[in-house]
Design an enzyme around this catalytic site. Structure first.
Site, PDB file in Angstrom:
ATOM      1  N   ARG A  72       5.515  84.336 -14.246  1.00  0.00           N
ATOM      2  CA  ARG A  72       5.758  84.351 -15.691  1.00  0.00           C
ATOM      3  C   ARG A  72       6.410  83.057 -16.149  1.00  0.00           C
ATOM      4  O   ARG A  72       6.125  82.551 -17.244  1.00  0.00           O
ATOM      5  CB  ARG A  72       6.642  85.557 -16.045  1.00  0.00           C
ATOM      6  CG  ARG A  72       6.881  85.722 -17.528  1.00  0.00           C
ATOM      7  CD  ARG A  72       7.357  87.132 -17.843  1.00  0.00           C
ATOM      8  NE  ARG A  72       7.554  87.333 -19.263  1.00  0.00           N
ATOM      9  CZ  ARG A  72       8.751  87.502 -19.827  1.00  0.00           C
ATOM     10  NH1 ARG A  72       9.845  87.495 -19.096  1.00  0.00           N
ATOM     11  NH2 ARG A  72       8.839  87.697 -21.119  1.00  0.00           N
ATOM     12  N   HIS A  76       5.127  80.655 -19.234  1.00  0.00           N
ATOM     13  CA  HIS A  76       5.963  80.271 -20.370  1.00  0.00           C
ATOM     14  C   HIS A  76       6.167  78.767 -20.424  1.00  0.00           C
ATOM     15  O   HIS A  76       6.193  78.168 -21.496  1.00  0.00           O
ATOM     16  CB  HIS A  76       7.314  81.000 -20.309  1.00  0.00           C
ATOM     17  CG  HIS A  76       7.235  82.413 -20.764  1.00  0.00           C
ATOM     18  ND1 HIS A  76       8.250  83.049 -21.416  1.00  0.00           N
ATOM     19  CD2 HIS A  76       6.235  83.321 -20.671  1.00  0.00           C
ATOM     20  CE1 HIS A  76       7.876  84.302 -21.718  1.00  0.00           C
ATOM     21  NE2 HIS A  76       6.671  84.489 -21.264  1.00  0.00           N
TER      22      HIS A  76
HETATM   23  C1  HEM Z   1      -1.509  88.151 -23.074  1.00  0.00           C
HETATM   24  C2  HEM Z   1      -0.332  88.024 -23.621  1.00  0.00           C
HETATM   25  C3  HEM Z   1       0.948  88.379 -22.934  1.00  0.00           C
HETATM   26  C4  HEM Z   1       1.955  89.092 -23.482  1.00  0.00           C
HETATM   27  C5  HEM Z   1       2.003  89.685 -24.869  1.00  0.00           C
HETATM   28  C6  HEM Z   1       2.980  89.213 -22.468  1.00  0.00           C
HETATM   29  C7  HEM Z   1       4.192  89.859 -22.659  1.00  0.00           C
HETATM   30  C8  HEM Z   1       5.078  90.153 -21.653  1.00  0.00           C
HETATM   31  C9  HEM Z   1       6.293  90.899 -21.833  1.00  0.00           C
HETATM   32  C10 HEM Z   1       6.833  91.427 -23.155  1.00  0.00           C
HETATM   33  C11 HEM Z   1       6.854  91.056 -20.614  1.00  0.00           C
HETATM   34  C12 HEM Z   1       8.127  91.835 -20.265  1.00  0.00           C
HETATM   35  C13 HEM Z   1       9.321  90.934 -20.169  1.00  0.00           C
HETATM   36  C14 HEM Z   1      10.584  91.724 -19.963  1.00  0.00           C
HETATM   37  O1  HEM Z   1      10.771  92.762 -20.580  1.00  0.00           O
HETATM   38  O2  HEM Z   1      11.415  91.280 -19.153  1.00  0.00           O
HETATM   39  C15 HEM Z   1       6.008  90.393 -19.662  1.00  0.00           C
HETATM   40  C16 HEM Z   1       6.241  90.321 -18.319  1.00  0.00           C
HETATM   41  C17 HEM Z   1       5.482  89.573 -17.446  1.00  0.00           C
HETATM   42  N1  HEM Z   1       4.422  88.770 -17.776  1.00  0.00           N
HETATM   43 FE1  HEM Z   1       3.471  88.708 -19.537  1.00  0.00          FE
HETATM   44  N2  HEM Z   1       2.570  88.573 -21.337  1.00  0.00           N
HETATM   45  C18 HEM Z   1       1.340  88.033 -21.571  1.00  0.00           C
HETATM   46  C19 HEM Z   1       0.612  87.253 -20.706  1.00  0.00           C
HETATM   47  C20 HEM Z   1       1.040  86.895 -19.446  1.00  0.00           C
HETATM   48  C21 HEM Z   1       0.429  85.876 -18.626  1.00  0.00           C
HETATM   49  C22 HEM Z   1      -0.737  85.003 -19.044  1.00  0.00           C
HETATM   50  C23 HEM Z   1       1.126  85.841 -17.460  1.00  0.00           C
HETATM   51  C24 HEM Z   1       0.939  84.949 -16.256  1.00  0.00           C
HETATM   52  C25 HEM Z   1      -0.192  84.401 -15.902  1.00  0.00           C
HETATM   53  C26 HEM Z   1       2.146  86.867 -17.545  1.00  0.00           C
HETATM   54  C27 HEM Z   1       2.991  87.214 -16.534  1.00  0.00           C
HETATM   55  C28 HEM Z   1       3.980  88.165 -16.637  1.00  0.00           C
HETATM   56  C29 HEM Z   1       4.745  88.644 -15.499  1.00  0.00           C
HETATM   57  C30 HEM Z   1       4.504  88.281 -14.045  1.00  0.00           C
HETATM   58  C31 HEM Z   1       5.704  89.522 -16.010  1.00  0.00           C
HETATM   59  C32 HEM Z   1       6.787  90.255 -15.220  1.00  0.00           C
HETATM   60  C33 HEM Z   1       8.027  89.415 -15.208  1.00  0.00           C
HETATM   61  C34 HEM Z   1       9.141  89.947 -14.314  1.00  0.00           C
HETATM   62  O3  HEM Z   1       9.000  90.988 -13.675  1.00  0.00           O
HETATM   63  O4  HEM Z   1      10.165  89.252 -14.222  1.00  0.00           O
HETATM   64  N3  HEM Z   1       2.080  87.450 -18.769  1.00  0.00           N
HETATM   65  N4  HEM Z   1       4.939  89.840 -20.322  1.00  0.00           N
END
Ligand code: HEM
Ligand SMILES: *[C@@H]1O[C@H](CO)[C@@H](O)[C@H](O)[C@H]1NC(C)=O
Ligand SMILES: *[C@@H]1O[C@H](CO)[C@@H](O)[C@H](O)[C@H]1NC(C)=O
Ligand SMILES: CC(=O)N[C@H]1CO[C@H](CO)[C@@H](O)[C@@H]1O
Length: 333
Positions: A72, A76
């Protein structure tokens, strides 16, 4: 399925050793963009890939949370100012990119991963390898170590000179967004709808804080009907109405620590955690990609690799627009 913020769930993990070697061709048609090349450090730091891989393996063994945190963090970083490690900068005034409300609680283990790998690399090749490249390599390695695909990482990014909290808003997607707006945001970063659906598959690992989706559970008109009812029950048990900001759930409730295509099958069953996840199945424009990936994991892996290579080309800095940082969390001067 709950987790206090910062706690590691390493006992859950069976880290599959990444034994996959690939041909030295860029995953996406062999043509590197933005002056990047897989061989960039061949003369100046030939061991960089194995140094980073060892640092990643050690850290993932300690804390499985490193996997989603690093993946993530890379996303970002690339979507704000380009892939230039601008997200790594820590300032005393707390007004850097990572301090923006939209940083959406980036987990500390991703930052720590990059700092540690940089330290290991500096010991062998001081002042040569950028933090942006180390993050790109680490993001590839955490996926491969979670039984996901392996791809060739293009290298040669410089570290950026700008990191501002005020420049984050509007550049990162939100969990309440629908396909049209998501696709537009990805298009600004040269990523197609197919890339967007494939990259969203990163939600096959990691955690989300309850506060990011409880609006779907406790709406005035009742639970969002696009949730599978049993899943909604489960989420309400984990995230009561007055839940604190630290409680989090697995984003893939079925195979939470394995990088696989279960995320897409989940969407077909109403197990999409965010509106932005479930929308990929609900919208006719993206549904064929979702069902294709759900049916065929190889297809997902191929699309994910291509999309990660393209993501790694976003806003890459060269020349006077960047530097090789000595400390990933601070500009050189
Ligand atoms: C398509 C649009 C996307 C949205 C709206 C989105 C939104 C989010 C949100 C709200 C979280 C939760 C964060 C939290 O509560 O701590 C999250 C977690 C995460 N996102 Fe996305 N995301 C998107 C795309 C992506 C992409 C493109 C990647 C990587 C290639 C990604 C990788 C991750 C990962 C790995 C987590 C887990 C993080 C953790 O466990 O620390 N996301 N995302
Ligand atoms: C799955 O996708 C891969 C890559 O696109 C393709 O080569 C393979 O034939 C597909 N397998 C099936 C069973 O459709
Ligand atoms: C998108 O690609 C074009 C053409 O290669 C390039 O000029 C532009 O800088 C890229 N945009 C981003 C955000 O990387
Ligand atoms: C990891 C990190 O820097 N998190 C910050 C994200 O933004 C919020 C609100 O601005 C801060 O309180 C966090 O410390």
């Amino acid at each position: 399925m709950e987790r206090g913020r910062g706690k590691s769930g390493s006992s859950l993990l069976a880290v599959a050793a990444a034994a996959v070697m690939v041909a030295a061709m860029a995953a996406s048609g062999g043509e590197a963009g933005a002056g990047l090349s897989p061989d960039h450090y061949r003369r100046t730091c030939p061991g960089v890939e194995s140094i980073v891989r060892s640092a990643v393996a050690r850290k993932v063994r300690e804390t499985v949370v490193t996997v989603p945190a690093t993946l993530r963090l890379f996303f970002h970083d690339c979507f704000v100012e380009g892939c230039d490690a601008s997200v790594m900068i820590a300032t005393r005034g707390r007004d850097a990119e990572k301090d923006a409300p939209d940083n959406m609680s980036l987990a500390g283990d991703g930052f720590d991963m990059v700092v540690r790998a940089k330290k290991a690399v500096e010991k062998r090749c001081p002042g040569v390898v950028s933090c942006a490249d180390i993050l790109a390599l680490a993001a590839r390695d955490v996926v491969a170590m979670s039984s996901g695909p392996h791809w060739t990482v293009e290298l040669g990014r410089l570290d950026g000179l700008i990191s501002k909290a005020g420049r984050v808003a509007g550049r990162l997607p939100g969990p309440d967004m629908h396909v049209k707006d998501l696709a537009a945001m990805f298009a600004k970063n040269n990523l197609t709808l197919l890339d967007m659906v494939a990259l969203s598959g990163a939600h096959t690992v990691g955690f989300a804080h309850c506060t990011r989706f409880t609006d779907r559970l406790y709406r005035r008109g009742g639970v969002d009907p696009s949730y599978n009812p049993a899943y909604a029950q489960q989420l309400m048990a984990a995230c009561p109405r007055d839940v604190g900001p630290t409680i989090a759930v697995n984003m893939d409730p079925i195979t939470p620590v394995s990088f696989d295509n279960t995320y897409y099958a989940n969407l077909a069953g109403g197990l999409g955690l965010f509106t932005s996840d479930q929308a990929l199945y609900a919208d006719g424009a993206s549904r064929p990609a979702v069902t294709g990936f759900a049916k065929n994991q190889t297809r997902f892996f191929e699309a994910f690799k291509d999309a990660m290579v393209k993501l790694g080309r976003v806003g890459v800095k060269a020349g006077r627009h960047g530097e090789i940082r000595r400390d990933c969390t601070a500009f050189n001067t």
